[in-house]
Design a protein around this motif. Structure first.
Motif, PDB file in Angstrom:
ATOM      1  N   ASP A 122       0.860  -1.171   0.000  1.00 55.77           N
ATOM      2  CA  ASP A 122       0.000   0.000   0.000  1.00 55.77           C
ATOM      3  C   ASP A 122       0.901   1.227   0.000  1.00 55.77           C
ATOM      4  OD1 ASP A 122      -2.164   1.648   0.093  1.00 55.77           O
ATOM      5  OD2 ASP A 122      -2.648   1.260   2.194  1.00 55.77           O
ATOM      6  N   VAL A 123       1.036   1.841  -1.171  1.00 51.30           N
ATOM      7  CA  VAL A 123       1.946   2.971  -1.322  1.00 51.30           C
ATOM      8  C   VAL A 123       1.132   4.244  -1.512  1.00 51.30           C
ATOM      9  CG1 VAL A 123       3.802   3.924  -2.736  1.00 51.30           C
ATOM     10  CG2 VAL A 123       3.648   1.456  -2.378  1.00 51.30           C
ATOM     11  N   VAL A 124       1.461   5.263  -0.742  1.00 54.99           N
ATOM     12  CA  VAL A 124       0.785   6.551  -0.852  1.00 54.99           C
ATOM     13  C   VAL A 124       1.337   7.285  -2.074  1.00 54.99           C
ATOM     14  CG1 VAL A 124       0.362   8.769   0.274  1.00 54.99           C
ATOM     15  CG2 VAL A 124       0.455   6.668   1.633  1.00 54.99           C
ATOM     16  N   THR A 125       0.428   7.798  -2.904  1.00 51.80           N
ATOM     17  CA  THR A 125       0.838   8.570  -4.078  1.00 51.80           C
ATOM     18  C   THR A 125       0.276   9.977  -3.965  1.00 51.80           C
ATOM     19  OG1 THR A 125      -1.091   7.880  -5.330  1.00 51.80           O
ATOM     20  CG2 THR A 125       0.886   6.520  -5.547  1.00 51.80           C
ATOM     21  N   ASN A 126       0.710  10.844  -4.809  1.00 53.70           N
ATOM     22  CA  ASN A 126       0.222  12.222  -4.807  1.00 53.70           C
ATOM     23  C   ASN A 126      -1.070  12.314  -5.603  1.00 53.70           C
ATOM     24  OD1 ASN A 126       2.391  13.108  -3.319  1.00 53.70           O
ATOM     25  ND2 ASN A 126       3.632  13.496  -5.131  1.00 53.70           N
ATOM     26  N   GLY A 127      -2.180  12.378  -4.926  1.00 56.50           N
ATOM     27  CA  GLY A 127      -3.471  12.525  -5.586  1.00 56.50           C
ATOM     28  C   GLY A 127      -4.032  11.211  -6.077  1.00 56.50           C
ATOM     29  N   ASP A 128      -5.266  11.300  -6.538  1.00 57.58           N
ATOM     30  CA  ASP A 128      -5.953  10.101  -7.006  1.00 57.58           C
ATOM     31  C   ASP A 128      -6.137  10.076  -8.519  1.00 57.58           C
ATOM     32  OD1 ASP A 128      -7.827  12.062  -7.325  1.00 57.58           O
ATOM     33  OD2 ASP A 128      -9.337  11.156  -6.019  1.00 57.58           O
TER      34      ASP A 128
END
Length: 97
Positions: free
Chosen positions: A67-73
């Protein structure tokens, strides 16, 4: 062929399956079950030494990812392709009255 399936077993299986079998159908089912058991006995005679047990024909791998956090969806880029939109959503024709 060994006589391994009793009349009581056929009757019980019929009850479990909610089937009403005639006497000829019971005899046919008994014969089919005995053939299945004979085939399983034949399979048990095979040499499986060195063969790994498996639950599926193809290798099943874990499909989970980190589960990697990215910038925006990416919704802004997605909505840029929408033929019609309303605020931050796709606008579609009403399908239920």
């Amino acid at each position: 062929m060994a006589d391994r399936i009793s009349d009581e077993t056929i009757e019980y299986v019929g009850i479990l399956a909610k089937l009403e079998l005639s006497e000829s159908e019971k005899e046919a089912a008994k014969l089919d079950m005995e053939r299945m058991l004979d085939y399983i006995d034949t399979l048990n005679e095979l040499d499986t030494e060195g063969t790994e047990p498996m639950s599926h024909v193809f290798a099943v791998n874990n499909v989970f990812r980190e589960d990697v956090v990215t910038n925006g969806d990416g919704s802004r880029e997605t909505l840029a392709n929408a033929p019609v939109r309303s605020e931050q959503s796709f606008k579609v024709p009403k399908t239920i009255g």
